[in-house]
Scaffold this motif. Structure first.
Motif, short mmCIF file in Angstrom:
data_model
loop_
_atom_site.label_atom_id
_atom_site.label_comp_id
_atom_site.label_asym_id
_atom_site.label_seq_id
_atom_site.Cartn_x
_atom_site.Cartn_y
_atom_site.Cartn_z
N GLY A 107 0.84 -1.21 0.00
CA GLY A 107 0.00 0.00 0.00
C GLY A 107 0.87 1.25 0.00
N TYR A 108 1.95 1.24 0.77
CA TYR A 108 2.85 2.39 0.80
C TYR A 108 3.55 2.53 -0.55
CZ TYR A 108 2.23 1.87 5.90
OH TYR A 108 1.69 1.75 7.15
N GLN A 109 3.95 1.36 -1.08
CA GLN A 109 4.64 1.35 -2.38
C GLN A 109 3.74 1.97 -3.47
OE1 GLN A 109 5.99 -2.60 -2.55
NE2 GLN A 109 8.09 -2.01 -2.98
N ILE A 137 12.32 6.27 13.19
CA ILE A 137 12.32 6.25 14.67
C ILE A 137 11.28 5.25 15.15
CG2 ILE A 137 11.89 7.67 16.73
CD1 ILE A 137 12.49 10.12 14.66
N ASP A 138 11.65 4.39 16.07
CA ASP A 138 10.69 3.44 16.64
C ASP A 138 11.22 3.02 18.01
OD1 ASP A 138 8.31 1.52 15.15
OD2 ASP A 138 9.11 0.83 17.09
N MET A 139 10.30 2.76 18.95
CA MET A 139 10.76 2.37 20.29
C MET A 139 11.10 0.87 20.37
SD MET A 139 7.28 2.60 22.58
CE MET A 139 8.07 2.03 24.07
N ILE A 197 8.08 8.40 12.12
CA ILE A 197 7.98 8.00 13.53
C ILE A 197 7.09 6.77 13.67
CG2 ILE A 197 7.35 8.84 15.84
CD1 ILE A 197 7.60 11.59 13.62
N GLY A 198 7.58 5.79 14.43
CA GLY A 198 6.89 4.51 14.53
C GLY A 198 7.10 3.74 13.24
N CYS A 199 8.34 3.77 12.74
CA CYS A 199 8.63 3.28 11.37
C CYS A 199 8.63 1.77 11.25
CB CYS A 199 9.97 3.84 10.90
SG CYS A 199 11.40 3.18 11.79
C1 SAM Z 1 1.36 -1.12 13.54
S1 SAM Z 1 3.06 -0.84 13.67
C2 SAM Z 1 3.35 0.14 12.19
C3 SAM Z 1 4.79 0.10 11.78
C4 SAM Z 1 5.11 0.84 10.47
N1 SAM Z 1 4.85 2.25 10.56
C5 SAM Z 1 4.34 0.24 9.32
O1 SAM Z 1 3.41 0.92 8.84
O2 SAM Z 1 4.63 -0.88 8.89
C6 SAM Z 1 3.18 0.37 14.96
C7 SAM Z 1 4.61 0.74 15.30
O3 SAM Z 1 4.58 1.81 16.27
C8 SAM Z 1 5.62 1.59 17.19
N2 SAM Z 1 5.30 2.34 18.43
C9 SAM Z 1 4.27 2.12 19.26
N3 SAM Z 1 4.29 3.01 20.26
C10 SAM Z 1 5.36 3.82 20.06
C11 SAM Z 1 5.88 4.95 20.72
N4 SAM Z 1 5.31 5.44 21.82
N5 SAM Z 1 6.99 5.53 20.22
C12 SAM Z 1 7.57 5.06 19.09
N6 SAM Z 1 7.12 3.99 18.42
C13 SAM Z 1 6.01 3.38 18.87
C14 SAM Z 1 5.68 0.08 17.37
O4 SAM Z 1 6.90 -0.33 17.91
C15 SAM Z 1 5.43 -0.39 15.93
O5 SAM Z 1 6.62 -0.56 15.23
#
Ligand code: SAM
Length: 353
Positions: free
Chosen positions: A152-154, A204-206, A181-183
């Protein structure tokens, strides 16, 4: 106590449930076929017997026979009774084996299988009401999520979503500082790095293992204009970003207002935040369809428990809807929120001050 019930209604419901159970089993069988390479062996092979197929991929023909019986009954492959051979159509190939095609559903299956694999923790979380961090799920959730979202992103990110934002594409082409963010596994990060070589994309991701995987993917793609950071959305390092984006992650966060506020504070003047979230109406009544059925379920066992495992624990839910998402952004100090684009599964909000 004797309940009175309508027999037709009961039969209809039982019939529907049997269909759902069949669907669940078919999805599981399709996942097995993906992992064992059966669909890819069928792709382009024409009509083959069980033994020919088993020899080609080195599987036990007894297992393969049963698998084919289920998969063909599901309509996921073709059974030719006249000579007991099997094949797949071009459409079945697209849905079950062509990795990266928007129609390929294998990432979806992998994501759902991860939830069954973690059923004991899911039950415990549901009963206790406690949080469950993203990292507590089986590994196939992270791969499945990436596999599911990436096509979908592609298809949309560079061609449709970024051009739909005011002035962002030109900045990225000239050279901009971007935060993703949350990559997760970094597919969106890598796509932007490839499309905009003059820009630097910070993923960035936790979740540290996801950042490791993102680095591996970026290296495999040969992009050098990326930087990765294990960090929380609400206090990651760095600033002066011309463009920040978040894909299917805000509703997973415990403190989405704090995250959006930090994003606003780290944007350069005139910067834009692109918020990509699951498609949803503003009320539960608007989400009573198969997509709502799927998103609420994922939200019940993945997104909301993750949010509840973090500070604040707002539990926005994966079907929050545009109105609620806009409230979160306004609370964080943004003033303009506009739906810039959408697909059947995602809404894309342009968020600015
Ligand atoms: C559903 S996944 C989506 C990942 C990516 N963006 C994708 O679309 O494939 C949600 C992501 O958010 C990250 N996440 C959740 N809470 C977070 C926070 N407070 N800070 C940074 N990352 C966070 C998770 O670790 C996870 O990788």
């Amino acid at each position: 106590m004797t309940d009175t019930f309508d027999e037709d209604v009961l039969n209809g419901l039982v019939g529907k449930v049997i269909g759902d159970v069949a669907g669940a089993m078919s999805m599981f069988m399709a996942y097995l076929g993906d992992q064992a390479g059966v669909f890819s062996a069928l792709d382009g092979a024409g009509r083959v017997t069980v033994d020919e197929l088993a020899a080609k991929i080195g599987l036990n023909p007894k297992y393969l026979h049963e698998w084919l019986g289920s998969i063909c009954a599901a309509g996921y492959a073709q059974h030719h009774a006249e000579d007991e051979t099997f094949s797949i159509t071009p459409e079945q190939a697209l849905v079950f084996t062509r990795e990266g095609q928007p129609a390929c559903m294998q990432g979806f299956f992998q994501l759902i299988v991860s939830q069954f694999a973690g059923h004991e923790q899911a039950t415990e979380t549901f009963k206790s009401g406690k949080g469950r961090p993203w990292g507590d799920h089986p590994q196939c959730l992270f791969c499945g999520t990436d596999r599911f979202f990436r096509p979908g992103y592609q298809a949309n990110l560079v061609d449709n979503w970024i051009p739909a934002l005011a002035g962002v594409e030109a900045k990225l082409q000239t050279g901009a500082k971007v935060a993703d963010i949350g990559c997760g596994h970094g597919s969106s990060t890598v796509l932007m790095a490839q499309a905009y070589p003059n820009s630097t994309i910070h993923g960035i991701d936790m979740h540290a293992p996801s950042i490791e995987e993102a680095k591996t993917k970026a290296a495999a793609a040969g992009v050098t204009n990326v930087e990765f950071q294990v960090g929380k959305a609400q206090d990651f390092a760095g600033g002066g970003f011309d463009f920040a984006c978040m894909f299917d992650a805000l509703h997973d966060m415990g403190d989405p207002v704090g995250a959006a506020r930090h994003i606003r504070e780290t944007l350069a003047p005139g910067g834009t935040f692109m918020l990509v979230e699951p498609m949803a109406g503003d009320s539960m009544a608007e989400n009573m369809h198969p997509l709502g059925q799927i998103f609420y379920a994922a939200s019940c066992t993945i997104c909301t428990p993750n949010s509840l495992s973090q500070e604040v624990g707002l539990g926005l839910g994966a079907q929050a809807g545009e109105k609620r998402l806009a409230e979160v952004c306004r609370e964080a100090g943004f003033t303009k929120i506009r739906r810039a684009a959408e697909t059947p599964t995602n809404m894309v909000l342009e968020v600015t001050s």
